[in-house]
Design a protein around this motif. Structure first.
Motif: not given
Length: 296
Positions: A203-212
């Protein structure tokens, strides 16, 4: 956070609401979450609310750099939040590249003050916002807003070349470097120290760096130890492989046998070991090549 830490933090914020320095305008609204995030240290943060006096005692000891505390204002839905930030800049007049430094999950330990001063002595304006001022584990949205407002502050300074900005971070700050380098295009390079490329999807960290990775344009250096007990080196190798497949420029410096957080010792002071000194040189060399020479 125990009662005494809360009390010290409250007194610090009251003190900082005075005339400590410049403020920057808000870029986005967000809510603060008290939910725990990355646990990358066995001890709680003891340096979230270092007193202003303790920090300022040493700011002018170097003839090569000048340091001070400033306030960074970042927007909230209910009321504006004022974050203290430690800054340092070369003492000589000039127009310098700048770096936003994001401290670890343990807070702004004394070693980070030393580190900021050294980077300034090497020719950079540096700002280190106290991103845990209101929560030990704030949301990614909150941290991103604070980083953007730190950039806004840098852009008000006559000694900063806003076209030459870098981002670096340690532990949780390493994850933020991996996460926000693709998001915040003002950054031309980044150095991620023992980060977490696959932490997210909450909820507070929705994205993983690897997904960007597909959004990443700026060159990135990753610094890691093979014995990192919180961020396994196999995840870093995996992330590096995905960067390579996507043809994203990166460099990776791995130190055999080094644990998580090897730049800052257990007492909160900066390490003077061979590895720590070499890693620092790697970071400065990387920023010099990109932000000073535009080699990439």
């Amino acid at each position: 956070m125990n009662f005494m830490n809360k009390l010290v933090l409250f007194l610090l914020m009251v003190n900082h609401l005075g005339a400590l320095g410049s403020t920057a305008s808000s870029h986005s609204n967000y809510e603060v979450s008290e939910t725990a995030g990355i646990e990358c240290n066995e001890t709680k943060s003891h340096y979230l609310a270092l007193s202003q006096d303790n920090i300022l005692e040493t700011v002018n000891r170097s003839s090569l750099a000048q340091a001070k505390m400033v306030n960074i204002t970042s927007g909230r839905q209910v009321y504006p939040a004022v974050y203290p930030a430690y800054t340092a800049a070369p003492a000589a007049e000039g127009n310098y590249p700048a770096i936003v430094l994001i401290h670890s999950f343990k807070g702004f330990e004394p070693g980070y003050q030393t580190l900021v001063n050294r980077i300034a002595e090497d020719g950079y304006v540096v700002i280190a916002p106290f991103w845990q001022t209101y929560a030990v584990s704030p949301s990614d949205t909150e941290v991103e807003a604070l980083i953007r407002n730190s950039i806004a502050y840098l852009e008000t300074r006559d000694d900063v070349d806003s076209e030459r900005l870098g981002l670096t971070g340690f532990c949780a700050g390493g994850r933020y470097t991996m996460l926000f380098l693709p998001h915040i295009k003002q950054f031309k390079s980044g150095v991620a120290w023992y980060g977490f490329p696959y932490v997210g999807e909450s909820e507070i960290q929705p994205d993983r760096p690897a997904s960007l990775i597909d959004q990443l344009d700026a060159p990135m250096l990753m610094i890691h130890g093979t014995r990192d007990q919180y961020s396994n080196i196999t995840d870093i190798y995996r992330y590096a492989g995905e960067l390579d497949v996507s043809d994203k420029y990166f460099e990776l410096k791995v130190y055999q046998g080094e644990p998580h957080g090897f730049m800052i010792k257990g007492d909160g002071e900066i390490s003077e070991s061979f590895v720590a000194q070499d890693a620092y040189h790697e970071m400065i060399s990387f920023f010099d090549r990109i932000l000073k020479n535009s080699a990439l």
